[in-house]
Write an enzyme that holds these catalytic residues in place. Structure first.
Site, PDB file in Angstrom:
ATOM      1  N   ASP A  27     -14.485 -12.933   0.922  1.00 32.67           N
ATOM      2  CA  ASP A  27     -13.746 -13.193  -0.316  1.00 32.67           C
ATOM      3  C   ASP A  27     -12.454 -13.952  -0.001  1.00 32.67           C
ATOM      4  O   ASP A  27     -11.374 -13.544  -0.403  1.00 32.67           O
ATOM      5  CB  ASP A  27     -13.442 -11.863  -1.012  1.00 32.67           C
ATOM      6  CG  ASP A  27     -12.869 -12.073  -2.415  1.00 32.67           C
ATOM      7  OD1 ASP A  27     -13.007 -13.182  -2.965  1.00 32.67           O
ATOM      8  OD2 ASP A  27     -12.268 -11.129  -2.955  1.00 32.67           O
ATOM      9  N   ILE A  72       1.653  -1.862  -9.379  1.00 34.78           N
ATOM     10  CA  ILE A  72       2.298  -3.162  -9.145  1.00 34.78           C
ATOM     11  C   ILE A  72       1.348  -4.324  -9.385  1.00 34.78           C
ATOM     12  O   ILE A  72       1.777  -5.452  -9.593  1.00 34.78           O
ATOM     13  CB  ILE A  72       2.930  -3.285  -7.733  1.00 34.78           C
ATOM     14  CG1 ILE A  72       1.894  -3.020  -6.630  1.00 34.78           C
ATOM     15  CG2 ILE A  72       4.132  -2.379  -7.587  1.00 34.78           C
ATOM     16  CD1 ILE A  72       2.359  -3.508  -5.272  1.00 34.78           C
ATOM     17  N   LYS A  73       0.048  -4.077  -9.330  1.00 40.86           N
ATOM     18  CA  LYS A  73      -0.874  -5.192  -9.560  1.00 40.86           C
ATOM     19  C   LYS A  73      -2.199  -4.666 -10.083  1.00 40.86           C
ATOM     20  O   LYS A  73      -2.786  -3.749  -9.533  1.00 40.86           O
ATOM     21  CB  LYS A  73      -1.076  -5.955  -8.241  1.00 40.86           C
ATOM     22  CG  LYS A  73      -2.178  -6.996  -8.269  1.00 40.86           C
ATOM     23  CD  LYS A  73      -1.695  -8.328  -8.812  1.00 40.86           C
ATOM     24  CE  LYS A  73      -2.859  -9.295  -8.939  1.00 40.86           C
ATOM     25  NZ  LYS A  73      -2.672 -10.341  -9.923  1.00 40.86           N
ATOM     26  N   ALA A 115      -8.772  -7.787 -10.210  1.00 42.82           N
ATOM     27  CA  ALA A 115     -10.133  -7.707 -10.731  1.00 42.82           C
ATOM     28  C   ALA A 115     -10.884  -6.592 -10.026  1.00 42.82           C
ATOM     29  O   ALA A 115     -11.731  -5.919 -10.594  1.00 42.82           O
ATOM     30  CB  ALA A 115     -10.843  -9.030 -10.513  1.00 42.82           C
ATOM     31  N   GLU A 116     -10.523  -6.395  -8.758  1.00 50.31           N
ATOM     32  CA  GLU A 116     -11.285  -5.480  -7.925  1.00 50.31           C
ATOM     33  C   GLU A 116     -10.682  -4.070  -7.959  1.00 50.31           C
ATOM     34  O   GLU A 116     -11.408  -3.086  -7.972  1.00 50.31           O
ATOM     35  CB  GLU A 116     -11.263  -6.044  -6.490  1.00 50.31           C
ATOM     36  CG  GLU A 116     -11.943  -5.225  -5.447  1.00 50.31           C
ATOM     37  CD  GLU A 116     -13.454  -5.363  -5.448  1.00 50.31           C
ATOM     38  OE1 GLU A 116     -13.955  -6.364  -5.999  1.00 50.31           O
ATOM     39  OE2 GLU A 116     -14.124  -4.474  -4.920  1.00 50.31           O
ATOM     40  N   LYS A 146       6.769   4.211   2.385  1.00 51.51           N
ATOM     41  CA  LYS A 146       6.310   3.343   1.306  1.00 51.51           C
ATOM     42  C   LYS A 146       4.861   2.947   1.597  1.00 51.51           C
ATOM     43  O   LYS A 146       4.566   2.426   2.675  1.00 51.51           O
ATOM     44  CB  LYS A 146       7.166   2.068   1.301  1.00 51.51           C
ATOM     45  CG  LYS A 146       8.121   1.952   0.141  1.00 51.51           C
ATOM     46  CD  LYS A 146       8.711   0.545   0.219  1.00 51.51           C
ATOM     47  CE  LYS A 146       9.796   0.323  -0.793  1.00 51.51           C
ATOM     48  NZ  LYS A 146      10.321  -1.044  -0.691  1.00 51.51           N
TER      49      LYS A 146
END
Lengths: 217, 333
Positions: A120, A3-4, A7-8, A20
């Site tokens: 972060d 789903i995504k 960067a990490e 889920k």
């Protein structure tokens, strides 16, 4: 299902023992040599799981950790079906924005009070779900009460507002610092704010006068 | 070509005194420079750099005008890098620019040095709306354009990448400039020596890494391995923060600029993160990666055409001029 692709890490939404769940897998980075890459991914996987767990125990909304797999640098956690603060911030009214930022400040304050650093803080690492803000992505975090690290935490979120939400940076950041102060108290708040200014001045091309005005709360 | 505009630009922020001439129709026409070399084992002393610029200015200017091969009158404006940089060095370039502008009776145009790196690289590579990674002796900044400003998404919280490499090279008795010296030794090294990797969100910090690398040097670690490890750690930090900024901004282009952009290992890393996020990768040509007059001349065209000029008596240099404080009227949304 992917789903995504961040960067990490990559995020997959899967069924895990009938529920889920989000599977967050820190992928090897091609640009980094193996020795460095493996160490970084493993350390962050452990850190993130520990910090999320500890944050939850002091009441900071964050996803429940179901399992971790260090070999595969993977964390399996609860799926939170909210919207990123980054996207929320662009739509609501001015008052609502400020309220949201005040809440973000409170959350950071709670985290710092509990001896944790996020490491972060950006508006894409926070999700709004049922009127609560969930903190995510603790991979760069730490257990610390160090003033410097607290200052850096606030610098990061300030930078996020300056760069991505520059149109309403000043009122938003003012609301955020208010929320933070409410949580950590007058004394710590002013120390952290002073350190934040020091860190900024230490950087490249900053001078006293130009930065000062940003901090009136 | 009645509408052609020509700008002469003077660069003098640090070790380079450069004069470039650029045309709105034909891009960079002339680029001449003289680079101050500090004595072996020392860094740039601002006063010495300024002295160098002062001595070299006449011959660089003569050479530039010779290569221009048109009348000096055809220059429409004289530009200078107003900042950021070393005060004495900046003032020397500014003095030459003020004198020329006054003598020619042409407008004086202020240019921001970092923006000039970005604009010249954009011209030469064709990048339109990139995430910019600016790495040099003076900058380590990850920035993208939005709404009339370059917005800073990440930067160094202390020393720059170029500074890290330069100081380390100096401590290891490598010749100046340090970057290329470290790069060529790194290619021969293979064993990884553990060094601190410091990423703070989208920011980096190199000062701890420098201290640790110096300590390893004193412990007589192999210099080739150390150069290799230093590059790997420092560049991975830059690549990681760039990737974060890229994921956050969702830009479709990545542009690597500044002196350290000439490093092949860094280029490889940044091109990999661009590829990973389906963005095109651009790097400034090596010839123009370092400081040069051409960057000032070309950017001056954009500044001048936007109606910006500065009166001589108000043309103070700005040694600490931040990138995100400059209004940019010439870029499209």
């Amino acid at each position: 299902m992917l789903i995504k692709k961040g960067a990490e890490a990559n995020l997959y939404l899967e069924k895990w023992h009938g529920i889920k769940a989000i599977i967050k897998k820190r992928m090897p980075k091609k640009y980094r040599i193996d020795e460095l890459d493996t160490k970084i991914r493993q350390t962050r996987t452990v850190r993130e799981a520990q910090l999320i767990h500890n944050a939850r125990t002091v009441g900071i909304p964050s996803p429940i950790i179901y399992a971790i797999d260090l070999e595969k640098t993977t964390i399996i956690m609860k799926y939170i079906e909210g919207i990123r603060v980054k996207d929320v911030l662009n739509s609501p009214t001015f008052e609502k924005k400020q309220e949201l930022c005040y809440q973000i400040g409170q959350l950071i304050g709670q985290l710092h009070n509990a001896g944790m650093i996020h490491g972060d803080l950006t508006t894409s690492n926070m999700i709004v779900f049922k009127n609560r803000i969930y903190l995510l992505d603790f991979g760069l975090g730490d257990h610390s009460i160090d003033l410097e690290e607290r200052g850096v935490d606030l610098l990061l979120i300030k930078r996020a507002f300056q760069s991505a939400h520059y149109k309403y940076f000043k009122p938003c950041f003012a609301a955020l610092t208010k929320g933070y102060k409410q949580e950590v108290g007058e004394e710590i708040s002013s120390e952290v704010m002073k350190r934040l200014r020091d860190i900024e001045r230490r950087g490249r091309y900053t001078s006293r006068g130009e930065l000062h005005e940003d901090y009136e709360v | 070509m009645a509408s052609e505009i020509i700008c002469l630009g003077i660069e003098s922020t640090a070790h380079t005194f450069g004069i470039g001439i650029a045309s709105s129709e034909n891009g960079v026409l002339v680029d001449v420079k003289s680079v101050y070399k500090p004595p072996f084992g020392a860094g740039i002393h601002p006063r010495e750099a300024a002295q160098h610029h002062c001595e070299e200015a006449p011959s660089v200017l003569n050479q530039a005008l010779k290569e221009f091969s048109r009348k000096i009158d055809s220059v429409d404006a004289v530009a200078f890098s107003m900042g950021p940089g070393l005060g004495p060095a900046l003032r020397t370039g500014a003095t030459v620019a003020r004198a020329l502008a006054t003598w020619l009776n042409k407008p004086l145009v202020p240019v921001h040095h970092a923006i000039a790196h970005i604009e010249l690289a954009s011209l030469l590579t064709g990048a339109k709306d990139p995430l910019v990674i600016l790495v040099s002796g003076g900058h380590t900044t990850i920035t993208a354009y939005a709404d009339r400003r370059w917005r800073v998404f990440g930067e160094t919280e202390d020393i720059t990448l170029g500074n890290l490499l330069d100081v380390f090279a100096r401590e290891s008795s490598l010749p100046s400039p340090g970057g290329p010296a470290v790069e060529s030794l790194a290619k021969k090294g293979g064993k990884f020596i553990d060094l601190p990797y410091v990423v703070k969100g989208n920011d980096v910090s190199f000062s701890g890494l420098l201290t640790a690398a110096k300590k390893k040097l004193q412990m007589n670690c192999d210099l080739k391995d150390l150069c290799h490890s230093l590059q790997e750690v420092a560049f991975s930090m830059v690549a990681e923060t760039s990737e974060r900024a890229l994921a956050f901004t969702e830009k479709k282009e990545v542009l690597l600029v500044g002196g350290v952009a000439a490093n092949e290992r860094l280029q490889q890393m940044i091109s990999e993160i661009a590829c990973e996020h389906n963005a095109s990768f651009y790097v400034v040509p090596k010839r123009y990666s370092g400081d040069c007059g051409a960057q000032i001349a070309w950017t001056a065209l954009l500044v001048y055409r936007s109606g910006i000029e500065i009166k001589v008596e108000k043309s103070y240099v700005k040694p600490k001029w931040r990138l995100d404080q400059v209004a940019i009227p010439w870029r499209d949304e």
